[in-house]
Design a protein around this motif. Structure first.
Motif, PDB file in Angstrom:
ATOM      1  N   ARG B  64      37.251  28.750  42.235  1.00  0.00           N
ATOM      2  CA  ARG B  64      38.051  29.240  41.120  1.00  0.00           C
ATOM      3  C   ARG B  64      38.746  30.558  41.472  1.00  0.00           C
ATOM      4  NH1 ARG B  64      37.755  27.764  35.685  1.00  0.00           N
ATOM      5  NH2 ARG B  64      35.918  26.514  36.065  1.00  0.00           N
ATOM      6  N   ARG B  68      42.908  31.666  42.405  1.00  0.00           N
ATOM      7  CA  ARG B  68      43.626  32.823  41.855  1.00  0.00           C
ATOM      8  C   ARG B  68      44.327  33.577  42.976  1.00  0.00           C
ATOM      9  NH1 ARG B  68      41.527  37.904  40.303  1.00  0.00           N
ATOM     10  NH2 ARG B  68      39.399  37.153  40.556  1.00  0.00           N
ATOM     11  N   ARG B 147      41.623  43.543  34.830  1.00  0.00           N
ATOM     12  CA  ARG B 147      40.591  42.877  34.028  1.00  0.00           C
ATOM     13  C   ARG B 147      39.602  42.092  34.877  1.00  0.00           C
ATOM     14  NH1 ARG B 147      42.699  37.355  32.012  1.00  0.00           N
ATOM     15  NH2 ARG B 147      44.478  36.997  33.348  1.00  0.00           N
ATOM     16  N   PHE B 148      39.941  41.844  36.134  1.00  0.00           N
ATOM     17  CA  PHE B 148      39.011  41.131  36.991  1.00  0.00           C
ATOM     18  C   PHE B 148      38.069  42.073  37.733  1.00  0.00           C
ATOM     19  CE2 PHE B 148      40.655  37.019  36.356  1.00  0.00           C
ATOM     20  CZ  PHE B 148      42.025  37.124  36.237  1.00  0.00           C
ATOM     21  N   ASN B 149      38.270  43.370  37.615  1.00  0.00           N
ATOM     22  CA  ASN B 149      37.506  44.319  38.433  1.00  0.00           C
ATOM     23  C   ASN B 149      36.336  44.910  37.681  1.00  0.00           C
ATOM     24  OD1 ASN B 149      39.539  43.839  40.247  1.00  0.00           O
ATOM     25  ND2 ASN B 149      40.668  45.691  39.726  1.00  0.00           N
ATOM     26  N   ARG B 226      27.742  44.046  33.283  1.00  0.00           N
ATOM     27  CA  ARG B 226      28.547  42.864  33.615  1.00  0.00           C
ATOM     28  C   ARG B 226      28.012  42.150  34.843  1.00  0.00           C
ATOM     29  NH1 ARG B 226      34.503  44.094  34.382  1.00  0.00           N
ATOM     30  NH2 ARG B 226      34.782  41.843  34.265  1.00  0.00           N
ATOM     31  N   ILE B 228      25.375  40.982  35.135  1.00  0.00           N
ATOM     32  CA  ILE B 228      24.530  39.864  34.717  1.00  0.00           C
ATOM     33  C   ILE B 228      25.229  38.538  34.962  1.00  0.00           C
ATOM     34  CG2 ILE B 228      25.237  39.601  32.294  1.00  0.00           C
ATOM     35  CD1 ILE B 228      22.250  39.516  31.596  1.00  0.00           C
ATOM     36  N   HIS B 229      26.532  38.604  35.254  1.00  0.00           N
ATOM     37  CA  HIS B 229      27.260  37.372  35.515  1.00  0.00           C
ATOM     38  C   HIS B 229      26.689  36.618  36.697  1.00  0.00           C
ATOM     39  CE1 HIS B 229      29.598  39.668  38.597  1.00  0.00           C
ATOM     40  NE2 HIS B 229      29.763  38.485  39.152  1.00  0.00           N
ATOM     41  N   ALA B 232      24.313  34.542  34.649  1.00  0.00           N
ATOM     42  CA  ALA B 232      24.871  33.804  33.513  1.00  0.00           C
ATOM     43  C   ALA B 232      25.959  32.836  33.916  1.00  0.00           C
ATOM     44  CB  ALA B 232      25.425  34.803  32.486  1.00  0.00           C
ATOM     45  N   ALA B 233      26.868  33.292  34.779  1.00  0.00           N
ATOM     46  CA  ALA B 233      28.027  32.439  35.084  1.00  0.00           C
ATOM     47  C   ALA B 233      27.631  31.160  35.818  1.00  0.00           C
ATOM     48  CB  ALA B 233      29.068  33.222  35.859  1.00  0.00           C
ATOM     49  N   ARG B 237      28.347  27.693  33.915  1.00  0.00           N
ATOM     50  CA  ARG B 237      29.414  26.881  34.480  1.00  0.00           C
ATOM     51  C   ARG B 237      28.952  25.545  35.040  1.00  0.00           C
ATOM     52  NH1 ARG B 237      33.759  30.896  37.318  1.00  0.00           N
ATOM     53  NH2 ARG B 237      33.687  32.529  35.714  1.00  0.00           N
TER      54      ARG B 237
END
Lengths: 697, 265, 171
Positions: B64, B68, B147-149, B226, B228-229, B232-233, B237
């Motif tokens: 993914r 990008r 926003r991706f950083n 963050r 924690i992704h 979580a991700a 996913r």
């Protein structure tokens, strides 16, 4: 000022966008639109707020902003050097070539050997003037035989008018036969009207073997045996006549041929009891519907491709319109309104001295279809390949793709490859363009100007201002025709310094000026009902014709009769294959649109689980459809909303494009399965005249 | 108290904090989900193969991000894989040196070469990723790309890595030179570079303790930020890639909404 | 302004997807559809029904998505109850999707969750992009108190559930 109050300002603030009026051309209903652009790019689009579609769009139009940015569009004139291989040439070279070929063909074969086929683009009027008045061919035709040939001839013969529009909003009883008004056959302002009528308690009866979106909003769904609507309509007519439910004063004063019709119905005994085994609709239902329709006013009975797709569709359609006529439901509020046209003029005037003389009858007449409202295109291959009724040597395909949309695909490809000269004018290198000698890039409807008749009930003129510059070297059709006309001695007549020059000529007779129309995007005149009380209709008798005198003059039966569809399922091919549209796709412009293809990227065949179970077919399987003419593999979806014995390919004619990156390899093209079967009077194409057998693969 | 004692006190403390964070910010929320939507999720139609494929796609290859852009993907791969491999080597090192003679490891010669190599290589990969990411992040500040950083997280982790390399370098500089230590890559090279200032006493202690504190704090930070992704991700996913389950969840609710009030269903 | 939300009329919706694309165009989300439309066919031949449901975020008063997010990327705007996703904080965990009773949040190709923002860049008086384009006027937006009379007149009921979605539904 159009544009939702505040939306224009919001867009200007947010995206620095400016609004220009436009016209959507994905489907033939031409919704007026608002196009918001900034720096040559479209940032938002919606329907024209003050037009009858009140700001609404359908999904196809709403997604069409992709079109001016699609890099796979035709951008340069392309000349074929070998099958499937094209080289880029300049416009000058293209115009020179066309002029040279047209001149040579005229000398050798006569100008009538050149045919021009167009679909949606109203700027085609430029081509029409050039070809019919300057060059001298009468063979300027559209796509009606694939679309609504039967309906068109039916309304012409009954009402003398080519285009009744449905005033649903004021109607109390609406009976729709084979027309998916709220789905794929959607015309936005009519859908708005139908919805309003339903909200106010109008009754909707829907006749169709498939349970469509319109069926889902109807009070009654009549899952009729396909191709038998004519029998049911005749039986309803019989009830209305025999039970004296017709509007007697209206019929006496405005209709011609009632006595003949009554005698004919009695002689043939077209009773509901007779119709029941044919259409598989109970006689009691036919009785009841006839009574309801005749006694609830105002009412509309309307039809479209669902009837026209059979070789018996003409008489079936005529009968549906006769239902309206008998009950006095003509051109009044809540009826089929005989659209009044806006007083628009031609953009080009050819002086009498320079007008060409047309020597031979138009093809459709020479083919033996004098009453056909448009060319029976299924008979065109004969003219090209066998010179019958007379040779056709060159064809222009503008915004039309018969290699995909016509049945009997193999024969059509054979015809395309046998042409002496062929030119495609389109936004994509379509399958048809791929077979032509020349493919010319037309500017999309965001990139050109247009002024034309709107399709609202009353007089309406609609206008489009070019919103963005044409892609690559694409040209609007008026520039393309000008280029050809200049080289053939008509440069004087096809002269303008900007599109506003000819646009001003078109709107010259309107009570407003071009600038007003440019500001609003459209002009609307007053809506008038019952116009037949002042002006005789366009029929030979000037009245509504239940007995078609024009038919009689040509040796056809002037009264509608029942005939079975030409093709019937049998033991070897037990299913009838019908094909329908998707409301997400239309013509060439949608299948290379990744947004729409993301929503519906493949077509399918619908089948009732009752039919699927014995064949071991489950939802989502791939099946092979085989007709006597050919076979195709397609995915299947089982649904209860399909009459057993019938299978329906969604988006039948023209899915499975093989040009373009997005649609390539997706979906199934089923036209090769359908043989040539046309109505003997109208030449309308029988798309549903097809029997298939099915097996799982 | 020795440094190792401090180490063995800090670790359980901060890992405890990590688990509390995971509990509050992840497990409780999974509970909310199962409570609200569990009955619509047909766990029996779990497609194990698809789960595996989704894991490979989203976690291993991180396709993914690659879609990008190649550079963001490279940065994230360096950091995530550098960190993961480093973590494995950390655990391995801690266990092996606790229960087996650690002298060969700490002597910085001959012994446990593969540990030194693994730690340093993954540490270097992580270091490069972080430096490039922070540099790129600084340039992209205030743009859409920002926003991706995760600048705080990256800076934190960089501090962890940098303190470790400095501590290792000082440790090696304090020892006699040994060519086999070359397997320790950057640790060795840095050590040789600063050998001239040896012996490092208080400085080494400072960087050792800093690293221990920062590293354990970072572990806790994983559960409360963050970052924690990383838990979580992947979890969310791989299930998101189960179309049958996803569709069933949506349909279950929808059918309830579509049922008419009284009348046929 | 209090809690804002929607009226949706299932009877009017013809499942044409114009709202889906209008939303995608206005918000520039390409193929991530914030307002998908579901079409459900039920019954047995010939007693069949089709119902369509256009499904944006319901901006629930007690949004489970907010409770489920592990990085607290979701917030509810105090002025009108619109639930928003902070694109900087979101890490694409998808827990919001699983928590949402309607399965509304979508993961984008770039790995962030996104959903209907109630056209928050449009001033209050304007219709939302979906509402504006709908040919059957099946969508009505606004302050729940203000649109309640319209909802009652159309026979709509507030959708229930612990999340308290801001949606009146005409079935």
């Amino acid at each position: 000022m159009i544009g939702t109050a505040g939306l224009a300002e919001t867009l200007e603030r947010l995206k620095g966008a400016q609004m220009t009026p436009g016209i959507c051309y994905v489907c033939p209903f031409n919704c007026p639109t608002e196009v918001y652009t900034r720096a040559g790019k479209i940032v938002y689009i919606k329907g024209n707020q003050t037009s009858p579609n009140q700001g609404s769009r359908c999904i196809k139009g709403q997604a069409s902003h992709y079109l001016p940015t699609d890099p796979e569009r035709l951008q340069y004139p392309m000349r074929r050097v070998a099958p499937g291989k094209f080289e880029r040439i300049s416009w000058n070279a293209a115009f020179d070539l066309i002029a040279e070929k047209l001149t040579k063909i005229k000398q050798q074969w006569g100008p009538e050997s050149v045919v021009y086929l167009w679909h949606i683009d109203p700027n085609s009027v430029f081509a029409q003037v050039f070809l019919t008045q300057c060059y001298g061919t009468p063979n300027y035709y559209g796509h009606t035989s694939a679309c609504e040939q039967d309906r068109r001839l039916a309304v012409l013969s009954v009402f003398g008018h080519p285009f009744p529009v449905r005033d649903y909003e004021r109607s109390r009883y609406i009976m729709l036969w084979g027309i998916n008004q709220l789905g794929a056959n959607q015309n936005i302002f009519e859908s708005i009207g139908l919805n309003a009528a339903l909200s106010q308690g109008a009754k909707l009866v829907y006749v169709d073997p498939a349970f469509t979106t319109t069926a889902s909003k109807a009070h009654e769904w009549i899952p009729i045996q396909p191709g038998t609507d004519g029998a049911m309509a005749l039986a309803m007519t019989w009830v209305i006549v025999e039970e004296r439910l017709y509007d007697e004063p209206f019929v006496r004063q405005w209709c011609h041929g009632f006595d003949e019709l009554r005698a004919h119905l009695r002689e043939r005994a077209y009773t509901p009891e007779w119709a029941e085994p044919i259409c598989q609709v109970p006689a009691a239902t036919i009785h009841r519907l006839a009574r309801e329709f005749a006694t609830t006013k105002p009412a509309i009975a309307e039809t479209f491709k669902g009837l026209g797709n059979y070789a018996n569709g003409l008489d079936a359609s005529r009968t549906v319109y006769i239902l309206n006529a008998l009950t006095g439901n003509v051109d009044g509020p809540g009826n089929l309104v005989l659209k009044e046209w806006a007083p628009l003029k031609s953009p080009i005037e050819i002086p009498a001295a320079k007008q060409a003389r047309i020597e031979r009858p138009p093809l459709h007449v020479a083919m033996g279809y004098p009453l056909a409202p448009d060319l029976p295109t299924q008979l065109l291959p004969e003219a090209v390949l066998e010179g019958r009724p007379y040779p056709v040597k060159a064809i222009f395909f503008q915004c039309t793709n018969p290699a995909m949309s016509e049945p009997n695909t193999a024969r059509y490809l054979e015809m395309l490859r046998a042409l002496e000269f062929s030119v495609a004018i389109d936004v994509y290198m379509s399958e048809t363009a791929n077979e032509c000698h020349l493919a010319l890039p037309e500017a999309s409807f965001y990139e050109r100007a247009e002024v034309r008749q709107g399709l609202w009930m009353g007089p309406q003129a609609i206008l489009s201002v070019p919103a963005v510059p044409p892609m690559g070297e694409a040209k609007p059709l008026y520039e393309i025709v000008r280029g050809i006309a200049e080289r053939m001695g008509y440069g004087e007549e096809f002269r303008w310094s900007s599109w506003e020059d000819w646009a001003r000529r078109i709107v010259g007779a309107l009570p407003v000026g071009l600038d007003d129309v440019k500001r609003e995007g459209h002009w609307v005149g007053p809506l008038r009902y019952h116009k037949y009380r002042e002006t005789p209709l366009g029929t030979p008798t000037g009245k509504i014709e239940l007995y078609a005198t024009g038919f009689a003059q040509h040796g056809y039966n002037p009264l509608p009769e029942w005939r079975e569809p030409k093709v019937q399922p049998d033991a070897a091919y037990p299913f009838r294959l019908i094909n329908t549209k998707l409301d997400v796709h239309c013509n060439l412009t949608t299948q290379n649109n990744p947004i729409l293809m993301n929503l519906v990227g493949e077509n399918w065949v619908e089948m009732n689980p009752r039919d699927a179970a014995p064949l071991g077919i489950r939802d989502g399987d791939r099946v092979e459809l085989e007709s006597p003419l050919g076979k195709a593999t397609i995915q299947v979806r089982l649904r209860e909303g399909m009459r057993p014995g019938v299978v329906s390919v969604r988006h039948g004619h023209g899915f499975g494009h093989w040009m373009g990156k997005v649609p390539k390899g997706r979906g199934t093209h089923i036209n090769p399965l359908i043989d040539t079967n046309v109505n003997p009077i109208s030449g309308g194409i029988g798309y549903n005249e097809c029997q298939v057998r099915i097996r799982k693969v | 108290m020795t440094r190792m004692t401090l180490f063995w006190i800090l670790i359980p403390l901060f890992i405890g904090a990590l688990f509390v964070g995971l509990y509050r910010n992840l497990f409780v929320k999974l509970g909310v989900i199962l409570g609200a939507s569990g009955r619509f999720i047909p766990f029996q139609s779990l497609d194990a193969a698809a789960l595996g494929r989704a894991y490979a796609d989203e976690v291993v290859v991180q396709r993914r991000i690659r879609l990008r852009g190649r550079l963001p993907w490279a940065r994230h791969m360096l950091i995530s894989w550098g960190f993961s491999v480093l973590f494995v080597f950390d655990v391995l090192t801690a266990l092996l040196t606790k229960y087996l003679p650690s002298e060969p490891f700490m002597a910085g010669n001959g012994g446990w070469l593969f540990l030194k190599f693994g730690l340093n290589l993954s540490g270097m990969v992580l270091l490069v990723g972080l430096v490039v990411a922070l540099g790129r992040g600084a340039k992209a500040a205030g743009t859409e790309e920002a926003r991706f950083n995760d600048m705080p997280g990256a800076a934190f982790l960089l501090a962890v890595v940098v303190t470790w390399f400095i501590a290792v370098a000082m440790h090696f500089a304090n020892l006699r030179p040994d060519p086999s230590r070359g397997w320790a890559l950057l640790g060795h090279w840095l050590g040789e570079a600063i050998r001239g200032g040896a012996p490092y006493g208080a400085a080494y202690s400072f960087f050792w303790i800093s690293h221990a504190l920062l590293a354990s704090a970072f572990l806790a930070y994983l559960g409360w930020s963050r970052m924690i992704h990383i838990f979580a991700a992947p979890l969310g996913r791989i299930f998101y890639h189960q179309p049958a389950i996803r569709d069933a969840k949506v349909r279950g609710v929808m059918e309830g909404l579509l049922r008419p009030r009284g009348g046929r269903s | 302004m209090g809690q804002t939300g929607w009226i949706f009329d299932i009877n009017r919706c013809i499942g044409c997807h114009a709202c889906t694309i209008a939303c995608a165009t206005w918000n520039g989300t390409d193929s991530v559809f914030w307002r998908p439309v579901a079409r459900i066919e039920q019954g047995t031949y010939p007693d069949v029904v089709i119902r369509n449901l256009s499904m944006p975020c319901r901006h629930c008063a007690d949004a489970p998505c907010m409770q489920a997010c592990p990085v607290k990327a979701r917030s509810e705007r105090a002025s009108d109850g619109v639930v928003l996703v902070d694109q900087g904080t979101c890490v694409g965990g998808t827990l919001c999707f699983w928590a949402c009773p309607f399965g509304v949040p979508k993961i984008g190709p770039e790995g962030k969750m996104s959903k209907c923002t109630y056209c928050d860049n449009r001033p209050d008086g304007l219709p939302r992009a979906c509402e504006e384009v709908c040919p059957t006027k099946a969508i009505v937006s606004g302050d729940l108190e203000a649109i309640e009379p319209i909802a009652r007149q159309r026979g709509a009921e507030r959708v229930g559930g612990p999340a308290r979605p801001a949606l009146f539904l005409v079935r």
